[in-house]
Enzyme design. Sequence first.
Site, PDB file in Angstrom:
ATOM      1  N   ARG A   1     -10.406   9.818 -38.442  1.00 15.82           N
ATOM      2  CA  ARG A   1      -9.170   9.011 -38.336  1.00 15.82           C
ATOM      3  C   ARG A   1      -8.494   9.052 -39.708  1.00 15.82           C
ATOM      4  O   ARG A   1      -9.049   8.543 -40.675  1.00 15.82           O
ATOM      5  CB  ARG A   1      -9.539   7.587 -37.917  1.00 15.82           C
ATOM      6  CG  ARG A   1      -8.345   6.679 -37.699  1.00 15.82           C
ATOM      7  CD  ARG A   1      -8.797   5.285 -37.286  1.00 15.82           C
ATOM      8  NE  ARG A   1      -7.663   4.429 -37.029  1.00 15.82           N
ATOM      9  CZ  ARG A   1      -7.001   3.759 -37.973  1.00 15.82           C
ATOM     10  NH1 ARG A   1      -7.374   3.855 -39.231  1.00 15.82           N
ATOM     11  NH2 ARG A   1      -5.969   3.007 -37.658  1.00 15.82           N
ATOM     12  N   LYS A  10      -9.121   4.366 -48.061  1.00 15.51           N
ATOM     13  CA  LYS A  10      -9.723   3.022 -48.114  1.00 15.51           C
ATOM     14  C   LYS A  10     -10.112   2.633 -49.538  1.00 15.51           C
ATOM     15  O   LYS A  10     -10.201   3.463 -50.436  1.00 15.51           O
ATOM     16  CB  LYS A  10     -10.893   2.936 -47.138  1.00 15.51           C
ATOM     17  CG  LYS A  10     -10.356   2.879 -45.694  1.00 15.51           C
ATOM     18  CD  LYS A  10     -11.355   2.479 -44.665  1.00 15.51           C
ATOM     19  CE  LYS A  10     -10.620   2.317 -43.321  1.00 15.51           C
ATOM     20  NZ  LYS A  10     -11.512   2.259 -42.182  1.00 15.51           N
TER      21      LYS A  10
END
Length: 298
Positions: free
Chosen positions: A278, A243
């Site tokens: 995840r 991210k």
Amino acid sequence: MGVHPVDAIPTGWDALITPSTLAPAPFAGLAPRIGPRGPLVMGIVNVTPDSFSGDGLPPGAAIDHGRAMLDAGADILDIGGESTRPGAVPVTPEEECARILPVIAALAPLGPVSVDTRNAATMRAALAAGARIVNDVSALRHDRDAMDVVAASGVPVVLMHMLGGDPRTMQDAPHYDDVALEVARHLDARLAAAEAAGIPRARVALDPGIGFGKSLDHNLALLRRLPLLASLGCAILVGVSRKAFIGRLSDQPEARGRVPGSLAAAIFAVSLGAAILRVHDVAETRDALRVWRACGET
Ligand code: HH2
């Protein structure tokens, strides 16, 4: 496990809720392949042309990618057909289904599959194709039928926090007075709504939604105060993989260069109680977890 009402915990005091008092809650009846104390590793399969991570694939290649992730030790495959990166354009449920249903049908016989969607029609079709878990970044807010689909099907569900509920605008100057407390309150309320609709707490995992309407400091505060979320009594899912905040901290503008930074943040999250990670990079995550666990074993 004790379940604390979030409002009963004054700001700052959640630091006293230590992971040692909170065994990670189980999820979806799955035993982690990394060892008895988990976490579960959820491998990301994006059947998209526009995912931020640069790993979006057409259906055929996505099936091969999912198989490779299972071989590398993924406990769950999370299959999605709509990018929810900041500014992403929504796709119709029809387009989403065309992308993901062949992938789910091919991979579900090989391992547990979750469907990453906000749309009730897509959830229904994905569950019929073999998915066993629903992962909704809107925490069942986006589609008014989604709560009923999950309740009626009896499958486990991931409820994630997203500021405002629209990926197109969520990163427009996000503001919180106390991000961890506000995210925990929001998820507590979504959990209550789910329970009222007939979804038992034991079937729910909660996710702070790293990067979904959060600044760099918000993301870091949420990771540091993960035990506050764990105090709600559900398994905690964390998605930090590749991210933007990892890119900022490690000076890596390209998503694929963010793997080492992602591993560091993932291990930090597990040390504070994350029960499900995840990730885009399953093999690397499992190696990091193995080493981290061995270091802590006496
Ligand atoms: N992050 C993304 C998508 N779905 N679901 C949960 N529960 N938690 C997350 O942190 C999360 C999620 C975004 O990552 P990715 O799927 O790689 O990107 P894109 O949405 O651009 O396809």
